[in-house]
Motif scaffolding. Structure first.
Motif, PDB file in Angstrom:
ATOM      1  N   LEU A 171      10.299   6.377   9.689  1.00 25.31           N
ATOM      2  CA  LEU A 171       9.657   6.272   8.385  1.00 25.31           C
ATOM      3  C   LEU A 171       9.996   4.922   7.778  1.00 25.31           C
ATOM      4  CD1 LEU A 171      10.430   9.787   6.843  1.00 25.31           C
ATOM      5  CD2 LEU A 171       8.479   9.086   8.232  1.00 25.31           C
ATOM      6  N   LEU A 172       8.982   4.217   7.312  1.00 26.09           N
ATOM      7  CA  LEU A 172       9.185   2.944   6.638  1.00 26.09           C
ATOM      8  C   LEU A 172       9.007   3.186   5.144  1.00 26.09           C
ATOM      9  CD1 LEU A 172       9.657  -0.125   6.945  1.00 26.09           C
ATOM     10  CD2 LEU A 172       7.168  -0.392   6.960  1.00 26.09           C
ATOM     11  N   ILE A 173      10.126   3.333   4.433  1.00 27.90           N
ATOM     12  CA  ILE A 173      10.087   3.588   2.993  1.00 27.90           C
ATOM     13  C   ILE A 173      10.117   2.249   2.265  1.00 27.90           C
ATOM     14  CG2 ILE A 173      11.233   4.722   1.062  1.00 27.90           C
ATOM     15  CD1 ILE A 173      12.408   6.696   3.070  1.00 27.90           C
ATOM     16  N   LYS A 174       9.076   1.969   1.511  1.00 30.32           N
ATOM     17  CA  LYS A 174       8.911   0.656   0.901  1.00 30.32           C
ATOM     18  C   LYS A 174       9.530   0.634  -0.497  1.00 30.32           C
ATOM     19  CE  LYS A 174       4.746   0.296   3.645  1.00 30.32           C
ATOM     20  NZ  LYS A 174       3.279   0.333   3.698  1.00 30.32           N
ATOM     21  N   LYS A 175      10.278  -0.406  -0.761  1.00 29.21           N
ATOM     22  CA  LYS A 175      10.954  -0.565  -2.049  1.00 29.21           C
ATOM     23  C   LYS A 175      10.170  -1.477  -2.988  1.00 29.21           C
ATOM     24  CE  LYS A 175      14.451   1.864  -0.539  1.00 29.21           C
ATOM     25  NZ  LYS A 175      14.746   3.218  -1.063  1.00 29.21           N
ATOM     26  N   TYR A 176       8.947  -1.753  -2.662  1.00 23.97           N
ATOM     27  CA  TYR A 176       8.071  -2.542  -3.515  1.00 23.97           C
ATOM     28  C   TYR A 176       6.809  -1.726  -3.773  1.00 23.97           C
ATOM     29  CZ  TYR A 176       5.901  -3.539   1.011  1.00 23.97           C
ATOM     30  OH  TYR A 176       5.299  -3.420   2.248  1.00 23.97           O
ATOM     31  N   TYR A 177       6.029  -2.135  -4.777  1.00 21.37           N
ATOM     32  CA  TYR A 177       4.905  -1.317  -5.218  1.00 21.37           C
ATOM     33  C   TYR A 177       3.651  -2.166  -5.328  1.00 21.37           C
ATOM     34  CZ  TYR A 177       8.867   1.662  -6.155  1.00 21.37           C
ATOM     35  OH  TYR A 177      10.027   2.397  -6.011  1.00 21.37           O
ATOM     36  N   ASP A 178       2.936  -2.246  -4.228  1.00 18.21           N
ATOM     37  CA  ASP A 178       1.658  -2.955  -4.169  1.00 18.21           C
ATOM     38  C   ASP A 178       0.560  -1.900  -4.189  1.00 18.21           C
ATOM     39  OD1 ASP A 178       3.118  -5.245  -4.007  1.00 18.21           O
ATOM     40  OD2 ASP A 178       2.740  -5.615  -1.887  1.00 18.21           O
ATOM     41  N   ILE A 179      -0.077  -1.733  -5.327  1.00 16.50           N
ATOM     42  CA  ILE A 179      -0.989  -0.619  -5.545  1.00 16.50           C
ATOM     43  C   ILE A 179      -2.431  -1.038  -5.280  1.00 16.50           C
ATOM     44  CG2 ILE A 179      -1.763   1.131  -7.174  1.00 16.50           C
ATOM     45  CD1 ILE A 179       1.201   1.317  -6.374  1.00 16.50           C
ATOM     46  N   LEU A 218      -8.519 -11.954   2.720  1.00 16.26           N
ATOM     47  CA  LEU A 218      -7.848 -10.936   3.538  1.00 16.26           C
ATOM     48  C   LEU A 218      -6.523 -10.525   2.917  1.00 16.26           C
ATOM     49  CD1 LEU A 218      -8.569 -12.360   7.095  1.00 16.26           C
ATOM     50  CD2 LEU A 218      -9.521 -10.279   6.098  1.00 16.26           C
ATOM     51  N   HIS A 219      -5.807 -11.475   2.346  1.00 16.24           N
ATOM     52  CA  HIS A 219      -4.518 -11.168   1.728  1.00 16.24           C
ATOM     53  C   HIS A 219      -4.674 -10.169   0.597  1.00 16.24           C
ATOM     54  CE1 HIS A 219      -0.475 -11.695   0.105  1.00 16.24           C
ATOM     55  NE2 HIS A 219      -1.021 -11.963  -1.077  1.00 16.24           N
ATOM     56  N   GLU A 220      -5.765 -10.254  -0.130  1.00 15.56           N
ATOM     57  CA  GLU A 220      -5.974  -9.361  -1.270  1.00 15.56           C
ATOM     58  C   GLU A 220      -6.361  -7.948  -0.849  1.00 15.56           C
ATOM     59  OE1 GLU A 220      -7.477 -12.512  -4.692  1.00 15.56           O
ATOM     60  OE2 GLU A 220      -8.833 -11.964  -3.050  1.00 15.56           O
ATOM     61  N   LEU A 221      -6.628  -7.740   0.437  1.00 17.20           N
ATOM     62  CA  LEU A 221      -7.025  -6.427   0.936  1.00 17.20           C
ATOM     63  C   LEU A 221      -5.967  -5.766   1.808  1.00 17.20           C
ATOM     64  CD1 LEU A 221     -10.715  -7.253   1.859  1.00 17.20           C
ATOM     65  CD2 LEU A 221     -10.008  -5.587   0.159  1.00 17.20           C
ATOM     66  N   GLN A 222      -4.916  -6.479   2.119  1.00 22.16           N
ATOM     67  CA  GLN A 222      -3.940  -5.981   3.074  1.00 22.16           C
ATOM     68  C   GLN A 222      -2.618  -5.619   2.401  1.00 22.16           C
ATOM     69  OE1 GLN A 222      -3.823  -9.320   5.806  1.00 22.16           O
ATOM     70  NE2 GLN A 222      -5.308  -8.369   7.171  1.00 22.16           N
ATOM     71  N   GLY A 223      -1.917  -4.650   3.008  1.00 24.41           N
ATOM     72  CA  GLY A 223      -0.538  -4.392   2.650  1.00 24.41           C
ATOM     73  C   GLY A 223      -0.270  -3.493   1.481  1.00 24.41           C
ATOM     74  N   GLY A 224      -1.268  -2.749   0.997  1.00 24.25           N
ATOM     75  CA  GLY A 224      -1.008  -1.838  -0.112  1.00 24.25           C
ATOM     76  C   GLY A 224      -0.070  -0.712   0.294  1.00 24.25           C
ATOM     77  N   PRO A 275      -2.501   2.989   6.737  1.00 23.39           N
ATOM     78  CA  PRO A 275      -1.438   3.920   7.103  1.00 23.39           C
ATOM     79  C   PRO A 275      -0.669   4.502   5.912  1.00 23.39           C
ATOM     80  CG  PRO A 275      -0.627   1.689   7.327  1.00 23.39           C
ATOM     81  CD  PRO A 275      -2.065   1.576   6.878  1.00 23.39           C
ATOM     82  N   GLN A 276      -1.210   4.352   4.706  1.00 26.39           N
ATOM     83  CA  GLN A 276      -0.547   4.931   3.541  1.00 26.39           C
ATOM     84  C   GLN A 276      -0.541   6.459   3.656  1.00 26.39           C
ATOM     85  OE1 GLN A 276      -2.531   3.403   0.020  1.00 26.39           O
ATOM     86  NE2 GLN A 276      -2.603   1.329   0.871  1.00 26.39           N
ATOM     87  N   VAL A 277       0.384   7.083   2.932  1.00 25.05           N
ATOM     88  CA  VAL A 277       0.511   8.533   3.031  1.00 25.05           C
ATOM     89  C   VAL A 277       0.180   9.223   1.716  1.00 25.05           C
ATOM     90  CG1 VAL A 277       2.204   8.400   4.892  1.00 25.05           C
ATOM     91  CG2 VAL A 277       2.990   8.438   2.513  1.00 25.05           C
ATOM     92  N   GLY A 278      -0.336   8.474   0.737  1.00 26.94           N
ATOM     93  CA  GLY A 278      -0.687   9.081  -0.539  1.00 26.94           C
ATOM     94  C   GLY A 278      -1.814   8.345  -1.224  1.00 26.94           C
ATOM     95  N   ILE A 279      -2.678   9.105  -1.910  1.00 25.39           N
ATOM     96  CA  ILE A 279      -3.756   8.509  -2.707  1.00 25.39           C
ATOM     97  C   ILE A 279      -4.016   9.418  -3.906  1.00 25.39           C
ATOM     98  CG2 ILE A 279      -5.517   9.611  -1.244  1.00 25.39           C
ATOM     99  CD1 ILE A 279      -7.397   7.286  -1.939  1.00 25.39           C
ATOM    100  N   LEU A 280      -4.131   8.812  -5.079  1.00 27.13           N
ATOM    101  CA  LEU A 280      -4.388   9.560  -6.306  1.00 27.13           C
ATOM    102  C   LEU A 280      -5.855   9.426  -6.683  1.00 27.13           C
ATOM    103  CD1 LEU A 280      -3.185  11.159  -8.773  1.00 27.13           C
ATOM    104  CD2 LEU A 280      -3.160   8.951  -9.951  1.00 27.13           C
ATOM    105  N   GLY A 281      -6.504  10.563  -6.917  1.00 22.70           N
ATOM    106  CA  GLY A 281      -7.893  10.561  -7.366  1.00 22.70           C
ATOM    107  C   GLY A 281      -7.990  10.894  -8.840  1.00 22.70           C
ATOM    108  N   MET A 282      -8.618  10.002  -9.617  1.00 18.79           N
ATOM    109  CA  MET A 282      -8.920  10.255 -11.029  1.00 18.79           C
ATOM    110  C   MET A 282     -10.356  10.767 -11.130  1.00 18.79           C
ATOM    111  SD  MET A 282      -7.381   6.627 -12.420  1.00 18.79           S
ATOM    112  CE  MET A 282      -8.168   6.793 -14.021  1.00 18.79           C
ATOM    113  N   HIS A 283     -10.633  11.534 -12.187  1.00 14.34           N
ATOM    114  CA  HIS A 283     -11.968  12.115 -12.344  1.00 14.34           C
ATOM    115  C   HIS A 283     -12.458  11.961 -13.772  1.00 14.34           C
ATOM    116  CE1 HIS A 283     -10.238  13.940  -8.703  1.00 14.34           C
ATOM    117  NE2 HIS A 283     -11.469  13.824  -8.247  1.00 14.34           N
TER     118      HIS A 283
END
Length: 417
Positions: free
Chosen positions: A272-280, A324-330, A352-360
């Motif tokens: 598991l690669l747990i990231k300590k930064y928050y690129d949303i 490309l940089h603005e689309l990668q690494g979230g 490869p993210q493991v979570g996504i929040l949907g607003m409605h």
């Protein structure tokens, strides 16, 4: 002569599709000037010329797939384009496109050449037009000398194929059986863009490889709406950007991720690669499909910075100017189907993210304040899709409850909760 080649783009990109030629044969091209727009799996890239001169030849046409390093055009260094820099061209008889072409030395073929309407075309264009049964007289060309080239034939053939609306067309239904569209019924066959193909393939891949699960909650938007109403004018005057809902949710998501770190992770093999930064990542709808530009270091930005980034990235997405940089690494993604009126949905992971929040969409609904009082409140359903391989239900529910808490009491966001 100097060549224009497809440059190295990124490690994960090995090919692209010619989306649009910005220059045509005969046009003067300055060094560093953009000549073609290349569509890749992730973003459209404009390719510039490393040489100065006349664009002599386009090797490939719009819609063609090209590999990195491939030659796509020829430059003639100089201010004029002499005829000897072009492909050898011949006069062809417009009515004999489907017959073998001959020259004056071939005694075995007997084709009568008429003295009128002699069309000038390259050998490659003649061959393709003959194969496709296209009359060279019906092919428009941008060549300054009026010569028909191969890419002109390709464009006409592709346009004719896409505009064919009345046909008996084989169609594969969901059961895998092949059916036919009744003759006379209107249909339109459109080739999928490279980006749309990539989106389709990745969404299917995520569903096949991840143990995806979705959990829901609802949020009372009253406090955020009151806060926006109170401060929106002053916020705009001071920051030259409008205060929207997305900045609140981005702040709330970052705070919730700090409480549930496995949602800010990814699986790499058996680790598991747990990231300590928050690129949303924030999903943006465009004509070519959904793209997810990334806000870097969202945890370190204030409301004005977040809103400024959101406006800039959305504008770039809609004008195909994202890098490309603005689309990668979230590390995590937010998507807002509510802007289109969606009441409830289950968003698909952005691997490869493991979570996504949907607003409605925000909708007035009766809410029980206590056992005696009911009041109409502006409510929003929120949905968290997550990879159950590494995120348990407890973490998912904790995440949504934290987001709900912060949105319903947005002043807590000021303290970095």
């Amino acid at each position: 002569m100097p060549e224009i080649k497809v440059p190295e783009l990124a490690e994960t990109i090995s090919e692209g599709t010619i989306a649009k030629w910005l220059k045509q044969p005969g046009d003067y091209v300055s060094k560093g000037e953009y000549v073609v727009e290349l569509e890749t799996d992730k973003v459209n890239v404009e390719i510039s010329s490393e040489h100065e001169g006349i664009l002599a030849e386009l090797i490939v046409g719009e819609g063609d797939t090209v590999q990195v390093g491939a030659t796509i055009a020829i430059i003639h260094e100089g201010e004029t384009l002499s005829t000897n820099t072009e492909e050898t061209t011949d006069s062809v008889e417009p009515n004999d496109l489907k017959k073998p072409l001959v020259n004056s030395t071939n005694k075995n073929e007997d084709i009568q050449m008429k003295p009128y309407e002699r069309i000038i075309a390259s050998p490659a264009a003649r061959k393709l037009a003959r194969e496709k049964g296209i009359d060279l007289r019906e092919i428009p060309t941008v060549d300054p000398l009026g010569r028909v080239r191969k890419q002109d034939v390709v464009q006409v053939e592709r346009k004719a194929r896409n505009q064919e609306t009345y046909a008996t067309t084989p169609v594969t239904n969901q059961t895998g059986q092949t059916t036919a569209v009744d003759e006379g019924k209107s249909v339109e066959r459109i080739r999928m863009s490279r980006r749309r193909e990539t989106i389709a393939n990745r969404l299917v891949e995520v569903q096949q490889t991840a143990a995806m699960l979705t959990t829901f909650n609802e949020v009372d938007m009253s406090a955020v709406m009151e806060l926006r109403k109170k401060w929106k004018d002053r916020f705009y005057e001071e920051n030259d950007v409008r205060l929207g809902y997305m900045a609140f949710f981005t702040k709330a998501v970052v705070a919730a991720l700090k409480k549930t770190p496995y949602l800010n992770a990814e699986i790499q093999g058996n680790e598991l690669l747990i990231k300590k930064y928050y690129d949303i990542g924030v999903a943006v709808s465009t004509d070519e499909g959904l793209v997810v530009p990334v806000i870097r270091g969202a945890d370190r930005k204030n409301f004005a910075e977040l809103e400024g980034d959101l406006v800039e990235l959305a504008e770039k997405a809609r004008t195909n100017k994202l890098s490309l940089h603005e689309l990668q690494g979230g590390t995590f993604t937010i998507t807002n189907g509510g802007v289109f009126g969606s009441l409830l949905s289950t968003p698909i992971l952005n691997g490869p993210q493991v979570g996504i929040l949907g607003m409605h969409t925000i909708q007035l609904r009766p809410v029980a304040l206590d056992k005696d009082r009911i009041e109409n409140r502006p409510m929003m359903y929120i949905a968290l899709s997550y990879d159950h391989r590494i995120v348990d239900g407890k973490a998912a529910v904790t995440f949504l409850k934290k987001v709900k808490e912060l949105i319903e009491d947005p002043e807590l966001l000021l303290f970095g909760s």
